[in-house]
Motif scaffolding. Structure first.
Motif, short mmCIF file in Angstrom:
data_model
loop_
_atom_site.label_atom_id
_atom_site.label_comp_id
_atom_site.label_asym_id
_atom_site.label_seq_id
_atom_site.Cartn_x
_atom_site.Cartn_y
_atom_site.Cartn_z
N ARG A 52 3.94 9.72 -10.95
CA ARG A 52 2.46 10.30 -10.80
C ARG A 52 1.87 10.08 -9.68
NH1 ARG A 52 1.14 10.97 -16.37
NH2 ARG A 52 3.08 11.76 -17.46
N CYS A 53 2.02 8.95 -9.08
CA CYS A 53 1.38 8.76 -7.61
C CYS A 53 2.20 7.94 -6.75
CB CYS A 53 0.20 8.06 -8.12
SG CYS A 53 0.07 6.36 -8.74
N VAL A 54 1.98 7.74 -5.68
CA VAL A 54 2.58 6.97 -4.73
C VAL A 54 1.87 6.06 -3.70
CG1 VAL A 54 4.04 7.13 -2.49
CG2 VAL A 54 4.53 8.92 -4.64
N VAL A 55 2.39 4.82 -3.44
CA VAL A 55 1.75 3.48 -2.80
C VAL A 55 2.51 3.68 -1.42
CG1 VAL A 55 1.20 1.37 -2.45
CG2 VAL A 55 0.72 2.56 -4.70
N LEU A 56 1.65 3.73 -0.30
CA LEU A 56 2.38 3.43 0.99
C LEU A 56 1.95 1.91 1.56
CD1 LEU A 56 1.87 6.74 3.24
CD2 LEU A 56 3.65 6.14 1.51
N THR A 57 2.97 1.37 1.82
CA THR A 57 2.53 -0.17 2.25
C THR A 57 3.48 -0.67 3.23
OG1 THR A 57 1.81 -2.31 1.52
CG2 THR A 57 3.91 -1.30 0.64
N GLY A 58 2.96 -1.58 4.14
CA GLY A 58 4.02 -2.27 5.09
C GLY A 58 4.49 -3.57 4.50
N ALA A 59 5.86 -3.98 4.99
CA ALA A 59 6.42 -5.09 4.72
C ALA A 59 5.66 -6.38 5.35
CB ALA A 59 7.85 -5.06 5.04
N GLY A 60 5.59 -7.49 4.83
CA GLY A 60 5.25 -8.78 5.44
C GLY A 60 3.54 -8.80 5.29
N ASP A 61 3.07 -9.72 6.06
CA ASP A 61 1.56 -9.67 6.04
C ASP A 61 0.72 -9.36 7.28
OD1 ASP A 61 2.00 -11.97 7.28
OD2 ASP A 61 1.28 -13.50 6.05
N ILE A 105 -1.93 6.62 -2.07
CA ILE A 105 -2.89 5.49 -1.97
C ILE A 105 -2.27 4.72 -0.90
CG2 ILE A 105 -3.57 3.36 -2.95
CD1 ILE A 105 -2.40 5.88 -5.21
N GLY A 106 -3.09 4.18 0.16
CA GLY A 106 -2.61 3.35 1.27
C GLY A 106 -2.88 1.90 0.91
N GLU A 107 -2.04 1.18 0.60
CA GLU A 107 -2.25 -0.36 0.54
C GLU A 107 -2.21 -1.13 1.86
OE1 GLU A 107 0.14 -4.07 -1.56
OE2 GLU A 107 -0.23 -2.17 -2.63
N ILE A 108 -3.00 -1.32 2.42
CA ILE A 108 -3.30 -1.88 3.81
C ILE A 108 -3.48 -3.22 4.09
CG2 ILE A 108 -4.17 -1.26 6.36
CD1 ILE A 108 -5.07 1.69 4.98
N ARG A 109 -2.58 -3.90 4.83
CA ARG A 109 -2.69 -5.25 5.20
C ARG A 109 -2.30 -5.40 6.52
NH1 ARG A 109 -2.31 -9.50 1.56
NH2 ARG A 109 -1.06 -8.15 0.25
N SER A 122 -3.81 10.32 5.96
CA SER A 122 -2.93 11.15 5.21
C SER A 122 -3.21 10.75 3.80
CB SER A 122 -1.67 11.38 5.73
OG SER A 122 -1.84 12.18 7.13
N CYS A 123 -3.34 9.63 3.56
CA CYS A 123 -3.54 9.18 2.00
C CYS A 123 -4.69 9.45 1.55
CB CYS A 123 -3.43 7.51 1.90
SG CYS A 123 -1.92 6.73 2.62
N ASP A 124 -4.91 9.59 0.20
CA ASP A 124 -6.03 10.24 -0.58
C ASP A 124 -6.99 9.12 -0.84
OD1 ASP A 124 -4.99 12.88 -0.99
OD2 ASP A 124 -3.58 11.66 -2.24
N ILE A 125 -6.32 7.63 -0.74
CA ILE A 125 -7.39 6.53 -1.19
C ILE A 125 -6.77 5.43 -0.14
CG2 ILE A 125 -8.24 5.16 -2.82
CD1 ILE A 125 -7.82 7.31 -5.17
N ARG A 126 -7.56 4.77 0.30
CA ARG A 126 -7.36 3.52 1.27
C ARG A 126 -7.63 2.42 0.77
NH1 ARG A 126 -7.33 8.23 3.53
NH2 ARG A 126 -9.62 8.33 3.51
N ILE A 127 -7.28 1.31 0.22
CA ILE A 127 -7.36 0.14 0.16
C ILE A 127 -7.07 -0.81 1.11
CG2 ILE A 127 -7.84 -1.76 -1.81
CD1 ILE A 127 -8.77 1.10 -2.70
N ALA A 128 -7.79 -1.64 1.82
CA ALA A 128 -7.34 -2.68 2.65
C ALA A 128 -8.05 -4.24 2.21
CB ALA A 128 -8.04 -2.29 4.01
#
Length: 264
Positions: A52-61, A105-109, A122-128
């Motif tokens: 129903r939705c997709v999260v984009l994130t990066g490996a590690g911290d 959704i962008g899960e940004i760290r 390009s994400c619809d929502i960005r949480i950092a």
């Protein structure tokens, strides 16, 4: 699922697709193969009705995506002609993300820089997380960003802030990015995953046709009036009102229960 020799990892659980940029030794810098891998993963998720939705994130911290893989610049972006060819090679991934019909959704760290910020925009929502850093170091590399990316930047932060970001090439904190309008929310690093999970749990049970229709309409609002696809907006609206999900939503409201949407 793995793509680009494991540098793109895709998985789906409980209605949520997750794509991880997996090159932590280079702070998840994007290679050409990773762009292709992301596009392939998005195509699978687009055609999977359970997602129903997709999260984009990066490996590690350390990073979401720190930008393009500079080690490829000498070979692939050495001059204007090479840059045009690079744009063609990465264009499929950019187009796939820009036109993906489901919420992203962008899960940004950590670092979210250059082309990485382009992906986030390009994400619809960005949480950092509060320790994230943002920037577009074009002026420090002697390059210019394309019209589409600059348009996205201006639409989010306005011309004045866009000039500040582009002309200085500086890094900005998560709080500054929030102030600019680059991101939707800043949370403590230890709360990032849970915050995104709560958001995706909400999206995963909302009406899929409604999510798609509203995402499409929001995007069209940003276009010039003569370039808006009003027929597509009307068709999406009609599909919602004629759907079994709309009937289910009405019944659930009257029966004081949570609706169960199927996307039909």
């Amino acid at each position: 699922m793995e793509y680009a020799d494991g540098k793109i990892i895709a998985e789906a659980t409980d209605g949520v697709g997750r794509i991880t940029f997996n090159q932590p030794e280079k702070r998840n810098a994007m290679s050409i193969a990773m762009w292709d891998g992301m596009a392939a993963a998005l195509e699978v998720f687009e055609h999977d009705a359970a997602v129903r939705c997709v999260v984009l994130t990066g490996a590690g911290d350390k990073a979401f995506v720190s930008g393009a893989d500079i080690s490829q610049f000498e070979k692939n972006r050495s001059d204007a002609d090479a840059q045009r060819e690079y744009g063609k090679k990465t264009g499929h991934g950019r187009e796939r993300l820009a036109n993906f019909p489901k919420p992203v959704i962008g899960e940004i760290r950590g670092f979210c820089m250059g082309g990485g910020l382009g992906i986030a925009m390009s994400c619809d929502i960005r949480i950092a997380s509060s320790d994230s850093q943002f920037g577009i170091p074009a002026a420090k590399l002697g390059i210019a960003y394309g019209f589409d990316m600059v348009t996205a930047l201006v639409s989010l932060v306005g011309p004045a802030n866009a000039n500040m970001i582009l002309m200085t090439g500086d890094r900005f904190s998560a709080e500054e990015a929030l102030h600019f309008g680059l991101i939707n929310k800043v949370v403590a690093p230890e709360a990032l995953s849970a915050t995104v999970a709560k958001l995706t749990a909400t999206l995963a049970v909302n009406a899929p046709l409604s999510l798609r229709a509203n995402k499409r309409t929001v995007k069209q609002v940003g276009f010039d009036p003569d370039k808006r696809d009003m027929a597509a907006i009307d068709a999406a609206t009609v599909a919602c009102f004629d759907s079994a999900d709309y009937a289910e939503g009405r019944r659930a409201f009257m029966e004081k229960r949570k609706p169960v949407f199927t996307g039909r």
